[in-house]
Design a protein around this motif. Sequence first.
Motif, PDB file in Angstrom:
ATOM      1  N   TYR A  42     -13.161   0.318  -1.824  1.00 36.80           N
ATOM      2  CA  TYR A  42     -13.393  -0.309  -3.123  1.00 36.80           C
ATOM      3  C   TYR A  42     -14.194   0.609  -4.040  1.00 36.80           C
ATOM      4  N   THR A  43     -13.845   0.530  -5.328  1.00 37.95           N
ATOM      5  CA  THR A  43     -14.512   1.374  -6.316  1.00 37.95           C
ATOM      6  C   THR A  43     -15.908   0.870  -6.639  1.00 37.95           C
ATOM      7  N   GLY A  44     -16.123  -0.434  -6.543  1.00 34.94           N
ATOM      8  CA  GLY A  44     -17.423  -0.990  -6.909  1.00 34.94           C
ATOM      9  C   GLY A  44     -17.559  -1.274  -8.380  1.00 34.94           C
ATOM     10  N   VAL A  45     -16.479  -1.103  -9.123  1.00 34.17           N
ATOM     11  CA  VAL A  45     -16.495  -1.409 -10.559  1.00 34.17           C
ATOM     12  C   VAL A  45     -15.460  -2.492 -10.829  1.00 34.17           C
ATOM     13  N   GLU A  46     -15.705  -3.287 -11.853  1.00 39.17           N
ATOM     14  CA  GLU A  46     -14.827  -4.405 -12.152  1.00 39.17           C
ATOM     15  C   GLU A  46     -13.623  -3.997 -12.987  1.00 39.17           C
ATOM     16  N   MET A  47     -13.786  -2.988 -13.827  1.00 35.00           N
ATOM     17  CA  MET A  47     -12.701  -2.598 -14.721  1.00 35.00           C
ATOM     18  C   MET A  47     -12.332  -1.147 -14.482  1.00 35.00           C
ATOM     19  N   ASN A  48     -11.088  -0.844 -14.707  1.00 33.72           N
ATOM     20  CA  ASN A  48     -10.598   0.518 -14.568  1.00 33.72           C
ATOM     21  C   ASN A  48     -11.222   1.403 -15.651  1.00 33.72           C
ATOM     22  N   GLN A  49     -11.874   2.483 -15.206  1.00 36.43           N
ATOM     23  CA  GLN A  49     -12.512   3.386 -16.150  1.00 36.43           C
ATOM     24  C   GLN A  49     -11.492   4.391 -16.699  1.00 36.43           C
ATOM     25  N   ASP A  50     -11.985   5.290 -17.531  1.00 37.37           N
ATOM     26  CA  ASP A  50     -11.076   6.232 -18.184  1.00 37.37           C
ATOM     27  C   ASP A  50     -10.312   7.079 -17.165  1.00 37.37           C
ATOM     28  N   ARG A  51     -11.011   7.539 -16.149  1.00 40.02           N
ATOM     29  CA  ARG A  51     -10.361   8.442 -15.187  1.00 40.02           C
ATOM     30  C   ARG A  51     -10.987   8.262 -13.809  1.00 40.02           C
ATOM     31  N   MET A  52     -10.141   8.111 -12.814  1.00 39.47           N
ATOM     32  CA  MET A  52     -10.598   8.020 -11.430  1.00 39.47           C
ATOM     33  C   MET A  52      -9.774   8.978 -10.583  1.00 39.47           C
ATOM     34  N   MET A  53     -10.434   9.605  -9.627  1.00 43.77           N
ATOM     35  CA  MET A  53      -9.738  10.492  -8.699  1.00 43.77           C
ATOM     36  C   MET A  53     -10.233  10.226  -7.289  1.00 43.77           C
ATOM     37  N   TRP A  54      -9.269  10.084  -6.373  1.00 47.50           N
ATOM     38  CA  TRP A  54      -9.581   9.904  -4.960  1.00 47.50           C
ATOM     39  C   TRP A  54      -9.292  11.214  -4.230  1.00 47.50           C
ATOM     40  N   PHE A  55     -10.211  11.580  -3.333  1.00 48.24           N
ATOM     41  CA  PHE A  55     -10.057  12.801  -2.541  1.00 48.24           C
ATOM     42  C   PHE A  55     -10.159  12.459  -1.065  1.00 48.24           C
ATOM     43  N   PHE A  56      -9.299  13.083  -0.282  1.00 48.06           N
ATOM     44  CA  PHE A  56      -9.411  13.021   1.173  1.00 48.06           C
ATOM     45  C   PHE A  56      -9.782  14.425   1.620  1.00 48.06           C
ATOM     46  N   GLY A  57     -11.063  14.582   2.034  1.00 46.10           N
ATOM     47  CA  GLY A  57     -11.557  15.936   2.251  1.00 46.10           C
ATOM     48  C   GLY A  57     -11.605  16.645   0.911  1.00 46.10           C
ATOM     49  N   ASP A  58     -10.932  17.780   0.839  1.00 43.42           N
ATOM     50  CA  ASP A  58     -10.863  18.522  -0.427  1.00 43.42           C
ATOM     51  C   ASP A  58      -9.552  18.284  -1.168  1.00 43.42           C
ATOM     52  N   ASP A  59      -8.672  17.484  -0.605  1.00 41.04           N
ATOM     53  CA  ASP A  59      -7.354  17.266  -1.205  1.00 41.04           C
ATOM     54  C   ASP A  59      -7.376  16.021  -2.092  1.00 41.04           C
ATOM     55  N   ARG A  60      -6.896  16.176  -3.297  1.00 38.96           N
ATOM     56  CA  ARG A  60      -6.806  15.029  -4.201  1.00 38.96           C
ATOM     57  C   ARG A  60      -5.560  14.224  -3.843  1.00 38.96           C
ATOM     58  N   ILE A  61      -5.735  12.925  -3.595  1.00 39.47           N
ATOM     59  CA  ILE A  61      -4.613  12.092  -3.155  1.00 39.47           C
ATOM     60  C   ILE A  61      -4.198  11.064  -4.196  1.00 39.47           C
ATOM     61  N   ALA A  62      -5.055  10.785  -5.191  1.00 36.52           N
ATOM     62  CA  ALA A  62      -4.681   9.802  -6.216  1.00 36.52           C
ATOM     63  C   ALA A  62      -5.463  10.070  -7.490  1.00 36.52           C
ATOM     64  N   VAL A  63      -4.779   9.864  -8.606  1.00 38.33           N
ATOM     65  CA  VAL A  63      -5.396  10.000  -9.935  1.00 38.33           C
ATOM     66  C   VAL A  63      -5.038   8.769 -10.741  1.00 38.33           C
ATOM     67  N   ILE A  64      -6.061   8.128 -11.323  1.00 36.91           N
ATOM     68  CA  ILE A  64      -5.833   6.940 -12.143  1.00 36.91           C
ATOM     69  C   ILE A  64      -6.376   7.209 -13.533  1.00 36.91           C
ATOM     70  N   ASN A  65      -5.517   7.140 -14.530  1.00 38.82           N
ATOM     71  CA  ASN A  65      -5.904   7.299 -15.934  1.00 38.82           C
ATOM     72  C   ASN A  65      -5.560   6.012 -16.675  1.00 38.82           C
ATOM     73  N   GLY A  66      -6.554   5.187 -16.919  1.00 44.60           N
ATOM     74  CA  GLY A  66      -6.275   3.940 -17.616  1.00 44.60           C
ATOM     75  C   GLY A  66      -5.331   3.065 -16.810  1.00 44.60           C
ATOM     76  N   ASP A  67      -4.187   2.769 -17.404  1.00 44.94           N
ATOM     77  CA  ASP A  67      -3.203   1.906 -16.748  1.00 44.94           C
ATOM     78  C   ASP A  67      -2.188   2.681 -15.924  1.00 44.94           C
ATOM     79  N   THR A  68      -2.260   3.978 -15.940  1.00 43.90           N
ATOM     80  CA  THR A  68      -1.296   4.788 -15.191  1.00 43.90           C
ATOM     81  C   THR A  68      -1.976   5.385 -13.957  1.00 43.90           C
ATOM     82  N   SER A  69      -1.197   5.566 -12.905  1.00 48.99           N
ATOM     83  CA  SER A  69      -1.746   6.144 -11.682  1.00 48.99           C
ATOM     84  C   SER A  69      -0.695   7.034 -11.041  1.00 48.99           C
ATOM     85  N   LYS A  70      -1.172   8.082 -10.406  1.00 53.75           N
ATOM     86  CA  LYS A  70      -0.303   9.006  -9.690  1.00 53.75           C
ATOM     87  C   LYS A  70      -0.869   9.164  -8.277  1.00 53.75           C
TER      88      LYS A  70
END
Length: 207
Positions: A42-70
């Motif tokens: 869990y992010t611990g925030v109630e609303m999606n912020q401008d930019r979020m990035m998830w990393f597993f180790g040093d590898d980026r596995i997810a990017v969330i920009n507003g309503d879009t996610s990769k």
Amino acid sequence: MTIFTLLVTLGGVCLFFVCGASAVDPDRVSVSVMEGDAMTLYTGVEMNQDRMMWFFGDDRIAVINGDTSKICEDDQCKQRFRDRLNVNQNGSLTVTNIRTTDSGDCKLQISSSRFCIIRSFTVTVTYVSDSGSSSVVAVAVVVVVLLLLLLIAAAVYYKRQAIMKFIRRQRSDQKDDAEDSSREQTNALQKAPNGTSLNNTDVVSET
């Protein structure tokens, strides 16, 4: 030793500084899960912020920009997770059918023009052995063997009963035959003396 974290946003880039020395990160969240289950970080925030990035180790596995996610943009990530990653509306990360190879450190970076937040997670996936299924198979085998033994015992019992019934019938038939033969002999003996007595009387008279 005291540890303090400095988060600075510079030109939309989140800079992260840790001062002090310690082997333990006080903000790190430990998550334990059984192999095959689903896990949500869990992010611990109630609303999606401008930019979020998830990393597993040093590898980026997810990017969330507003309503879009990769998710899993590179081949290495796709090969490792194989469509097992999902993000919800507030950016929380879910891993389905988790494996022991998913154990490790994950990091979430939340940034905007005003602030930057970094959250760290340690994921531990516990291996689930096949002892449970093996026990079920063993019990099933024992039940089948017991049923077979019961069937064999029942077949032997009924076979023995049939043989005993056959023997009793034979003995009964033999007894009946013996009684019939005895009666025939008795009748024959009862008829024989009449003729014999007459002959003897005649002999005496002649004498």
